[in-house]
Motif scaffolding. Structure first.
Motif, PDB file in Angstrom:
ATOM      1  N   HIS A   1      42.886  34.823  31.368  1.00  0.00           N
ATOM      2  CA  HIS A   1      44.227  34.849  31.959  1.00  0.00           C
ATOM      3  C   HIS A   1      44.505  36.219  32.585  1.00  0.00           C
ATOM      4  O   HIS A   1      45.024  36.303  33.707  1.00  0.00           O
ATOM      5  N   ALA A   2      44.164  37.280  31.864  1.00  0.00           N
ATOM      6  CA  ALA A   2      44.394  38.624  32.392  1.00  0.00           C
ATOM      7  C   ALA A   2      43.579  38.858  33.657  1.00  0.00           C
ATOM      8  O   ALA A   2      44.077  39.439  34.637  1.00  0.00           O
ATOM      9  N   ARG A   3      42.341  38.420  33.668  1.00  0.00           N
ATOM     10  CA  ARG A   3      41.499  38.604  34.852  1.00  0.00           C
ATOM     11  C   ARG A   3      42.029  37.811  36.041  1.00  0.00           C
ATOM     12  O   ARG A   3      42.000  38.278  37.182  1.00  0.00           O
ATOM     13  N   TRP A   4      42.527  36.614  35.767  1.00  0.00           N
ATOM     14  CA  TRP A   4      43.102  35.789  36.832  1.00  0.00           C
ATOM     15  C   TRP A   4      44.339  36.460  37.418  1.00  0.00           C
ATOM     16  O   TRP A   4      44.471  36.588  38.655  1.00  0.00           O
ATOM     17  N   THR A   5      45.249  36.921  36.571  1.00  0.00           N
ATOM     18  CA  THR A   5      46.481  37.530  37.076  1.00  0.00           C
ATOM     19  C   THR A   5      46.204  38.856  37.768  1.00  0.00           C
ATOM     20  O   THR A   5      46.820  39.169  38.787  1.00  0.00           O
ATOM     21  N   MET A   6      45.271  39.643  37.235  1.00  0.00           N
ATOM     22  CA  MET A   6      44.975  40.928  37.859  1.00  0.00           C
ATOM     23  C   MET A   6      44.251  40.757  39.186  1.00  0.00           C
ATOM     24  O   MET A   6      44.456  41.550  40.121  1.00  0.00           O
ATOM     25  N   THR A   7      43.425  39.731  39.304  1.00  0.00           N
ATOM     26  CA  THR A   7      42.776  39.453  40.584  1.00  0.00           C
ATOM     27  C   THR A   7      43.810  39.081  41.636  1.00  0.00           C
ATOM     28  O   THR A   7      43.762  39.544  42.779  1.00  0.00           O
ATOM     29  N   ALA A   8      44.790  38.262  41.231  1.00  0.00           N
ATOM     30  CA  ALA A   8      45.875  37.901  42.151  1.00  0.00           C
ATOM     31  C   ALA A   8      46.721  39.122  42.502  1.00  0.00           C
ATOM     32  O   ALA A   8      47.143  39.294  43.652  1.00  0.00           O
ATOM     33  N   ALA A   9      46.972  39.984  41.513  1.00  0.00           N
ATOM     34  CA  ALA A   9      47.758  41.195  41.759  1.00  0.00           C
ATOM     35  C   ALA A   9      47.053  42.114  42.747  1.00  0.00           C
ATOM     36  O   ALA A   9      47.691  42.707  43.626  1.00  0.00           O
ATOM     37  N   ALA A  10      45.742  42.241  42.613  1.00  0.00           N
ATOM     38  CA  ALA A  10      44.982  43.085  43.535  1.00  0.00           C
ATOM     39  C   ALA A  10      45.059  42.538  44.960  1.00  0.00           C
ATOM     40  O   ALA A  10      45.206  43.300  45.931  1.00  0.00           O
ATOM     41  N   GLU A  11      44.975  41.219  45.085  1.00  0.00           N
ATOM     42  CA  GLU A  11      45.077  40.600  46.411  1.00  0.00           C
ATOM     43  C   GLU A  11      46.466  40.835  47.009  1.00  0.00           C
ATOM     44  O   GLU A  11      46.598  41.164  48.196  1.00  0.00           O
ATOM     45  N   ALA A  12      47.492  40.689  46.176  1.00  0.00           N
ATOM     46  CA  ALA A  12      48.856  40.921  46.649  1.00  0.00           C
ATOM     47  C   ALA A  12      49.070  42.389  46.990  1.00  0.00           C
ATOM     48  O   ALA A  12      49.796  42.714  47.943  1.00  0.00           O
TER      49      ALA A  12
END
Length: 308
Positions: free
Chosen positions: A148-159
């Motif tokens: 979950h953390a990796r998924w959210t942080m990957t999205a955060a990096a893209e944003a």
């Protein structure tokens, strides 16, 4: 020492110069709801207004709310609260640990584009409130990062790449800071100066603090006045150690009020404690000049970015 802060801070009333943020609580909550905190929801607009007014009376002028998507941000109320109290407010997008959400919401988010949601809340507004977020809040786990953390942080990096927004990270009990930096700044190529690590005070490992500062991230010492955390009594020494090593410009202070009972207007320490309790204690150890810089200039640098 950095003497100016470029970019703009995105508040709920619009973008401002970093210097206009003033004395800032760099991590707090006006509204918050989680299944992990039953019966302690921050939902009262009246109590939020009183708390902001008390913070203003204590000398504060800016508050960064780290409440992310799906946790009761009440973004539509933030502009009027800011106008009424004179306190500048920065809202957040992002996502917390999975434990803070019902499975149905997570499933819905999983079926969509999380980065697109973050970008929309940063550039267009949160739901139909018209309030744009000024940071992305994500969270690590206890001594590690789950899927979950990796998924959210990957999205955060893209944003972040699409907008320039800073990324603020809840570190569970202050742990996994280097894992977060390895993922965000290593694998995902987010500049470390755009990453804010929260709750370092809860894991008072001075060597780890220095490694995180050397990487270039901001270090938030937030959540004072909690007897079950290594906060008040170790925080000044940690700040002094980092300042002596040349990292005074990497430090932030916040209150992190997460329950109704912790508000000053409900008998707790609340937001004013940051200025009435933490500030004089820190001044006695590192001096007034550095303490003021942490509360003002550093906060402006952390949240002031060149928005795309």
């Amino acid at each position: 020492m950095v003497t100016s802060a470029p970019g703009k801070v995105r508040t709920v009333l619009g973008d401002i110069a970093p210097a206009d943020l003033g004395v800032c609580d760099a991590h707090d909550h006006l509204f918050l709801r989680s299944p992990q905190l039953p019966g302690q929801e921050l939902e009262s607009a009246g109590a939020a207004a009183e708390e902001l007014a008390a913070f203003r009376t204590a000398g504060g002028s800016g508050v960064v709310q780290w409440t992310p998507h799906g946790m009761g941000r009440r973004a539509e109320l933030l502009p009027e609260l800011s106008r009424a109290t004179g306190v500048r407010i920065v809202a957040a997008t992002g996502l917390h640990q999975s434990a803070h959400y019902v499975p149905e919401l997570l499933a819905r988010l999983r079926s969509g584009d999380l980065a697109e949601l973050f970008v929309r809340e940063l550039t267009q507004g949160i739901a139909d409130s018209g309030v744009r977020a000024g940071l992305i809040k994500v969270a690590g786990g206890f001594h590690g990062l789950d899927d979950h953390a990796r998924w959210t942080m990957t999205a955060a990096a893209e944003a972040h790449r699409a907008t320039g927004a800073p990324i603020a990270v809840h570190l569970e009990l202050g742990t996994a800071a280097l894992d977060v930096l390895d993922l965000l700044c290593g694998e995902l190529a987010v500049p470390a100066r755009r990453v804010i690590l929260g709750h370092l005070n809860r894991f008072p490992d001075l060597r780890l603090h220095r490694q995180a500062a050397e990487a270039g991230a901001f270090l938030a010492f937030d959540g004072p006045s909690r007897a079950h955390h290594a906060t008040d009594w170790r925080m000044p020494d940690a700040v002094r150690s980092l300042a002596d090593a040349g990292f005074g410009d990497h430090l932030l202070l916040g209150g992190d009020t997460t329950t109704a009972g912790a508000r000053s207007v409900r008998g707790g320490p609340g937001m004013p404690y940051l200025l009435r309790g933490t500030r004089p204690r820190l001044e006695s150890v590192v001096g007034e000049e550095l303490t003021q810089r942490i509360l003002t200039l550093n906060a402006g640098r952390a949240f002031g970015v060149e928005w795309a």
